[in-house]
Design an enzyme around this catalytic site. Structure first.
Site, mmCIF file in Angstrom:
data_model
loop_
_atom_site.group_PDB
_atom_site.id
_atom_site.type_symbol
_atom_site.label_atom_id
_atom_site.label_comp_id
_atom_site.label_asym_id
_atom_site.label_seq_id
_atom_site.Cartn_x
_atom_site.Cartn_y
_atom_site.Cartn_z
ATOM 1 N N HIS A 83 44.536 48.135 36.152
ATOM 2 C CA HIS A 83 44.626 47.386 37.405
ATOM 3 C C HIS A 83 45.839 46.462 37.269
ATOM 4 C CE1 HIS A 83 40.049 47.584 38.478
ATOM 5 N NE2 HIS A 83 40.397 48.628 37.739
ATOM 6 N N GLU A 112 34.697 51.135 35.416
ATOM 7 C CA GLU A 112 35.556 49.945 35.377
ATOM 8 C C GLU A 112 34.993 48.971 34.345
ATOM 9 O OE1 GLU A 112 36.796 47.652 39.037
ATOM 10 O OE2 GLU A 112 35.774 46.025 37.977
ATOM 11 N N LYS A 116 49.265 52.047 52.204
ATOM 12 C CA LYS A 116 49.276 52.270 50.751
ATOM 13 C C LYS A 116 49.561 53.750 50.445
ATOM 14 C CE LYS A 116 45.814 48.617 50.148
ATOM 15 N NZ LYS A 116 44.532 48.220 49.567
ATOM 16 N N HIS A 170 37.752 44.330 54.468
ATOM 17 C CA HIS A 170 38.194 43.265 53.563
ATOM 18 C C HIS A 170 37.813 41.928 54.204
ATOM 19 C CE1 HIS A 170 41.050 40.510 51.636
ATOM 20 N NE2 HIS A 170 40.993 41.354 50.613
ATOM 21 N N ARG A 221 46.725 43.777 45.533
ATOM 22 C CA ARG A 221 47.400 42.533 45.859
ATOM 23 C C ARG A 221 46.823 41.393 45.023
ATOM 24 N NH1 ARG A 221 46.883 39.102 51.358
ATOM 25 N NH2 ARG A 221 48.100 37.374 50.607
ATOM 26 N N ASP A 257 43.605 38.300 44.837
ATOM 27 C CA ASP A 257 43.217 37.205 45.745
ATOM 28 C C ASP A 257 44.124 36.005 45.557
ATOM 29 O OD1 ASP A 257 41.103 38.330 47.178
ATOM 30 O OD2 ASP A 257 39.844 38.195 45.385
ATOM 31 N N THR A 284 40.323 45.802 34.435
ATOM 32 C CA THR A 284 40.742 44.836 35.454
ATOM 33 C C THR A 284 41.854 43.929 34.929
ATOM 34 O OG1 THR A 284 39.103 43.191 34.848
ATOM 35 C CG2 THR A 284 38.437 44.817 36.493
HETATM 36 P P1 FAD Z 1 45.985 44.598 50.399
HETATM 37 O O1 FAD Z 1 45.514 45.955 50.796
HETATM 38 O O2 FAD Z 1 47.436 44.457 50.196
HETATM 39 O O3 FAD Z 1 45.513 43.567 51.453
HETATM 40 C C1 FAD Z 1 44.159 43.236 51.713
HETATM 41 C C2 FAD Z 1 43.853 43.218 53.216
HETATM 42 O O4 FAD Z 1 44.909 42.592 53.905
HETATM 43 C C3 FAD Z 1 43.750 44.567 53.860
HETATM 44 O O5 FAD Z 1 42.502 45.192 53.681
HETATM 45 C C4 FAD Z 1 44.034 44.202 55.276
HETATM 46 O O6 FAD Z 1 42.931 43.579 55.844
HETATM 47 C C5 FAD Z 1 45.158 43.268 55.104
HETATM 48 N N1 FAD Z 1 46.421 44.046 55.072
HETATM 49 C C6 FAD Z 1 47.252 44.186 54.038
HETATM 50 N N2 FAD Z 1 48.290 44.979 54.341
HETATM 51 C C7 FAD Z 1 48.099 45.355 55.605
HETATM 52 C C8 FAD Z 1 48.820 46.194 56.504
HETATM 53 N N3 FAD Z 1 49.969 46.780 56.157
HETATM 54 N N4 FAD Z 1 48.304 46.373 57.729
HETATM 55 C C9 FAD Z 1 47.178 45.761 58.085
HETATM 56 N N5 FAD Z 1 46.465 44.973 57.290
HETATM 57 C C10 FAD Z 1 46.909 44.767 56.072
HETATM 58 N N6 FAD Z 1 41.333 41.702 42.004
HETATM 59 C C11 FAD Z 1 41.896 41.217 40.858
HETATM 60 O O7 FAD Z 1 42.383 40.087 40.850
HETATM 61 N N7 FAD Z 1 41.928 41.967 39.707
HETATM 62 C C12 FAD Z 1 41.418 43.226 39.649
HETATM 63 O O8 FAD Z 1 41.477 43.884 38.607
HETATM 64 C C13 FAD Z 1 40.811 43.761 40.830
HETATM 65 N N8 FAD Z 1 40.288 45.004 40.834
HETATM 66 C C14 FAD Z 1 39.776 45.523 42.011
HETATM 67 C C15 FAD Z 1 39.300 46.851 42.022
HETATM 68 C C16 FAD Z 1 38.798 47.403 43.193
HETATM 69 C C17 FAD Z 1 38.305 48.830 43.191
HETATM 70 C C18 FAD Z 1 38.743 46.621 44.387
HETATM 71 C C19 FAD Z 1 38.191 47.204 45.658
HETATM 72 C C20 FAD Z 1 39.207 45.298 44.383
HETATM 73 C C21 FAD Z 1 39.733 44.737 43.210
HETATM 74 N N9 FAD Z 1 40.236 43.439 43.171
HETATM 75 C C22 FAD Z 1 40.796 42.939 42.013
HETATM 76 C C23 FAD Z 1 40.144 42.568 44.364
HETATM 77 C C24 FAD Z 1 41.409 42.621 45.252
HETATM 78 O O9 FAD Z 1 42.520 42.121 44.538
HETATM 79 C C25 FAD Z 1 41.122 41.766 46.473
HETATM 80 O O10 FAD Z 1 40.144 42.372 47.267
HETATM 81 C C26 FAD Z 1 42.346 41.389 47.310
HETATM 82 O O11 FAD Z 1 41.940 40.392 48.255
HETATM 83 C C27 FAD Z 1 42.901 42.533 48.138
HETATM 84 O O12 FAD Z 1 43.641 43.367 47.385
HETATM 85 P P2 FAD Z 1 44.247 44.722 48.034
HETATM 86 O O13 FAD Z 1 44.960 45.372 46.950
HETATM 87 O O14 FAD Z 1 43.237 45.480 48.747
HETATM 88 O O15 FAD Z 1 45.261 44.066 49.087
#
Ligand code: FAD
Length: 328
Positions: free
Chosen positions: A88, A28, A202, A186, A118, A120, A59
């Site tokens: 991303h 990454e 997902k 998370h 999603r 932050d 990212t």
């Molecule tokens: P989601 O999975 O949609 O939601 C996060 C949490 O919300 C879940 O873990 C759960 O606790 C809850 N949730 C959501 N949907 C449900 C459901 N249906 N049922 C139950 N609980 C649910 N951020 C950036 O801004 N830019 C980047 O490029 C970036 N790259 C990343 C790369 C990696 C490998 C990782 C691990 C994270 C990255 N992030 C990045 C951070 C990420 O955007 C944040 O951690 C954000 O808060 C959560 O995103 P997500 O896609 O996991 O969200």
């Protein structure tokens, strides 16, 4: 950003695939703040591409703050290397129309692999804030990417093997969509099952692989994968490994992830005499983690490179994944 010294020697010979039982490795990187940072990043990409990683991911700033710069780096990887770029994408704060527009732009540029996130919420926003936009989760973004691609490329013509000149209609060009997974939970999830539920959602939406948030001990990843499998997650879950090369970096990642402080690593970093010794601690820790998760059955390792090739290549050497003799 790290200030570690850069290697100057070319490392084209460091092919992971040259090793018996070679592991799949990916990296990454992030877009630099200004275009002044691009030449150094392009050199890092050249060196990383030399070991033929499975992909390099770039990212994306939540809210679209890095769209142009992320795209510039992704298209550079696409044009100048043989390594597939992974974009991303985040959806927090976007309307459907905005998110659709960004997805189209990336697809038009030839990007077909995504890490759907999603993102932050902005500081101070609550979960039901309108500023969070139309898409509530990464799972919805996965569906939207698939839909936008299906609309652009509803079908294609495919040759019929053994029938010269004949063609049949086949499904459109597919996109590959990965998602994030959280072995230590998370920061916003209320219990561990929620993270597994989110991952299942997902997968149901069409994601075909997951990449984990960084973690500090192999059991955290291996136990999470075990829980996920028992719950019905079948897609590969790639462990995300970050070399933690200073106490400052450790502090920052703990703020980000909300994980408990890993006492063993924190103590070793604090006890290290200088920057070089701290870097060596971080490299050894990441290498040990890489070996342990691979031995435990991980499908590869995904290294957070911090736009610096020296450290991640040192991790791969220390883990025995690229040849030792090319150490700068
Ligand atoms: P989601 O999975 O949609 O939601 C996060 C949490 O919300 C879940 O873990 C759960 O606790 C809850 N949730 C959501 N949907 C449900 C459901 N249906 N049922 C139950 N609980 C649910 N951020 C950036 O801004 N830019 C980047 O490029 C970036 N790259 C990343 C790369 C990696 C490998 C990782 C691990 C994270 C990255 N992030 C990045 C951070 C990420 O955007 C944040 O951690 C954000 O808060 C959560 O995103 P997500 O896609 O996991 O969200």
């Amino acid at each position: 950003m790290s200030h570690e010294p850069r290697a100057t020697a070319p490392i084209a010979g460091e092919a992971i695939t040259a090793l018996p039982g070679a592991a799949a490795v990916s990296f990454e990187i992030y877009p630099p703040r200004t275009s002044d940072g691009l030449p150094a990043l392009y050199e890092t990409i050249r060196v990383l591409a030399g070991i033929r990683p499975r992909f390099i991911s770039v990212t994306f700033g939540a809210g679209g703050s890095t769209t142009d710069r992320s795209l510039a780096v992704l298209t550079h990887i696409l044009r100048e290397t043989d390594v597939p770029p992974v974009a991303h994408l985040t959806c927090v704060g976007s309307s459907y129309a905005e998110a659709t527009g960004v997805i189209r732009t990336f697809l038009d540029a030839g990007i077909t692999r995504f890490l759907a996130l999603r993102g932050d919420p902005p500081a101070g926003a609550t979960e039901d804030d309108v500023a969070l936009g139309d898409l509530e989760s990464a799972a919805q973004l996965v569906q939207l990417i698939d839909r936008v691609q299906a609309e652009r490329s509803p079908y294609r013509e495919q040759e019929i093997p053994g029938v010269p000149g004949a063609a049949e209609v086949a499904a459109g060009e597919p996109v590959e969509i990965s998602v994030a997974a959280f072995p230590n939970g998370h920061p916003r999830s209320r219990h561990r099952f929620e993270d597994i539920d989110a991952l299942l959602a997902k997968q149901a939406a069409g994601a075909t692989s997951a990449i984990t948030q960084l973690f500090f001990h192999a059991e955290e990843y291996l136990e999470f994968v075990d829980r996920a499998r028992r719950a019905g997650v079948t897609m590969p879950i790639l462990p995300g490994i970050m070399p933690i090369t200073s106490p400052g970096r450790l502090r920052r990642v703990l703020e980000l992830t909300g994980d408990p402080r890993p006492d063993d690593l924190a103590t070793a970093l604090d006890a290290a005499a200088d920057n070089a010794a701290q870097r060596a601690v971080g490299i050894a820790h990441a290498a040990e983690l890489a070996r342990a998760v691979l031995d435990g059955g991980a499908p590869g390792i995904h290294l957070y490179a911090f736009n610096n090739h020296d450290t991640v290549l040192a991790v791969l050497r220390a883990a025995g994944l690229i040849p030792e003799e090319t150490t700068p």
